[in-house]
Design a protein around this motif. Structure first.
Motif, short mmCIF file in Angstrom:
data_model
loop_
_atom_site.label_atom_id
_atom_site.label_comp_id
_atom_site.label_asym_id
_atom_site.label_seq_id
_atom_site.Cartn_x
_atom_site.Cartn_y
_atom_site.Cartn_z
N GLY A 92 0.85 -1.19 0.00
CA GLY A 92 0.00 0.00 0.00
C GLY A 92 0.89 1.24 0.00
N PRO A 100 -0.36 4.30 -7.77
CA PRO A 100 -0.57 2.89 -8.09
C PRO A 100 0.12 2.55 -9.41
N THR A 213 0.34 -0.63 -4.98
CA THR A 213 -0.94 -1.04 -5.56
C THR A 213 -2.14 -0.17 -5.16
N ASP A 214 -2.10 0.50 -3.98
CA ASP A 214 -3.32 1.14 -3.46
C ASP A 214 -2.95 2.19 -2.42
N TYR A 215 -3.90 3.05 -2.09
CA TYR A 215 -3.66 4.09 -1.08
C TYR A 215 -4.15 3.65 0.31
N ASP A 223 -10.31 5.27 -3.52
CA ASP A 223 -11.04 4.11 -2.99
C ASP A 223 -10.24 3.45 -1.87
N VAL A 225 -8.59 0.36 0.08
CA VAL A 225 -7.92 -0.82 -0.47
C VAL A 225 -8.87 -2.03 -0.54
N ALA A 229 -8.86 -4.49 -6.29
CA ALA A 229 -8.09 -3.38 -6.87
C ALA A 229 -6.60 -3.73 -6.92
N ILE A 230 -6.12 -4.39 -5.86
CA ILE A 230 -4.70 -4.79 -5.83
C ILE A 230 -4.39 -5.72 -7.00
#
Ligand SMILES: CSC[C@H]1O[C@H](OP(=O)(O)O)[C@H](O)[C@@H]1O
Ligand SMILES: Nc1ncnc2[nH]cnc12
Length: 292
Positions: A92, A100, A213-215, A223, A225, A229-230
């Motif tokens: 993350g 991302p 991959t994500d915030y 959005d 995690v 999404a990952i």
């Protein structure tokens, strides 16, 4: 410092369960004194160099971050002669300037695991304390960063800390914001520790290629995690990660004199005559040369 012939071991994380584009030489199905590794280890060859590949969670992603037998994984790689371990990990993002799909080569770590993982080869009659101020090896850091930049240019961020949580749940929003404000890490994951500690105890060099991959859940307007999404980001990026690994293998130096290859030389404090015979046997591969 002596010079040691370099051999790379790659621990593939989420989304990276195979190494394509290399010649498969052999699969090693190993047992260790600490149990079985996550899966068979693939021995591969590329441009005359041998390397080893192990999927951290097993093929089919069967093991949670807490269930991974990190000791068996690290010991098995050591037993194959590996000197340099590259961890490939999905992470993350904890800083605004990372996006991302970017890649991060962290240079520090925070341990926020909860003690559910076997985190040392020492104990049960053998006491040792290794130095761990810089969990990542300097030589690995620059090799990984170079390989990543050659493929991804300014989408690669070097430096910053990786905070390791226990999982398997992602963090609460309060935790995520707390990490950002207090620890100020670059990235967050669930597997870098105790892997890095064990690699150091086993006198190997550790480096990480982190796939952002994500915030997580700190960023307003983004959005929260999710595995969905990952996986979408990993799918788009795993070919890049594998290309970077191939580049790293082909550019590895023949020998290394990194101090981490002798990290346990002065670590063991237990008198050799006080060490139980069974422990001496279990630790012979790692510390036989120091235990006499
Ligand atoms: C699939 S999302 C969470 C999962 O992904 C990361 O795994 P790895 O570090 O092995 O790439 C994270 O640490 C979690 O295990
Ligand atoms: N947000 C996140 N937290 C922990 N581990 C992760 N792996 C990928 N994304 C993550």
């Amino acid at each position: 410092m002596a010079e040691y012939p370099v051999k790379l071991g790659v621990i593939g994380g989420s989304g990276v369960y195979e190494m394509e584009g290399v010649e498969l030489v052999k699969q090693h199905d190993l047992e260790t004194p600490f149990g079985k590794p996550s899966d068979k280890i693939m021995e591969v060859r590329l441009e005359g160099k041998t390397a080893y590949f192990l999927p951290r969670h097993g093929k089919g992603h069967r093991l949670t971050p807490s269930e991974v037998n990190y000791r068996a994984n690290v010991y098995a790689l050591k037993s194959l002669g590996v000197t340099h371990v590259l961890a490939v990990s999905a992470v993350g993002i904890m800083q605004e300037d990372i996006h991302p799909g970017d890649m991060v080569v962290p240079d520090q770590m925070f341990d926020r695991t909860k003690g559910q993982r076997e985190a040392s080869f020492f104990g049960n009659g053998v006491v040792g304390h290794i130095e761990f101020a810089d969990p990542f090896d300097q030589e690995m850091l620059s090799l990984v960063a170079q390989a990543a930049k050659a493929k991804m240019g300014d989408k690669v961020h070097t430096g910053g800390a990786y905070v390791c949580i226990e999982g398997p749940q992602f963090s609460t929003r309060a935790e995520s914001r707390h990490y950002r404000e207090t620890l100020k890490p670059s990235v967050i994951g669930m597997t870098g520790l105790p892997e890095a500690k064990l690699v150091r105890e086993a006198e190997m060099c550790y480096g990480m290629l982190a796939l952002a991959t994500d915030y997580d859940c700190w960023k307003e307007g983004a959005d929260d995690v999710s595995v969905e999404a990952i996986l979408a980001i990993l799918k788009a990026n795993s070919e890049n990660a594998k290309a970077i690994v191939r580049q790293l293998i082909s550019k590895l130096p023949e020998v290394s004199s990194s101090p981490n290859l002798e990290a346990a030389k002065f670590a063991i404090i237990t008198s050799p005559d006080a060490i139980p015979a069974q422990r001496r046997e279990e630790l012979a591969l790692l510390y036989g040369k120091y235990l006499g």
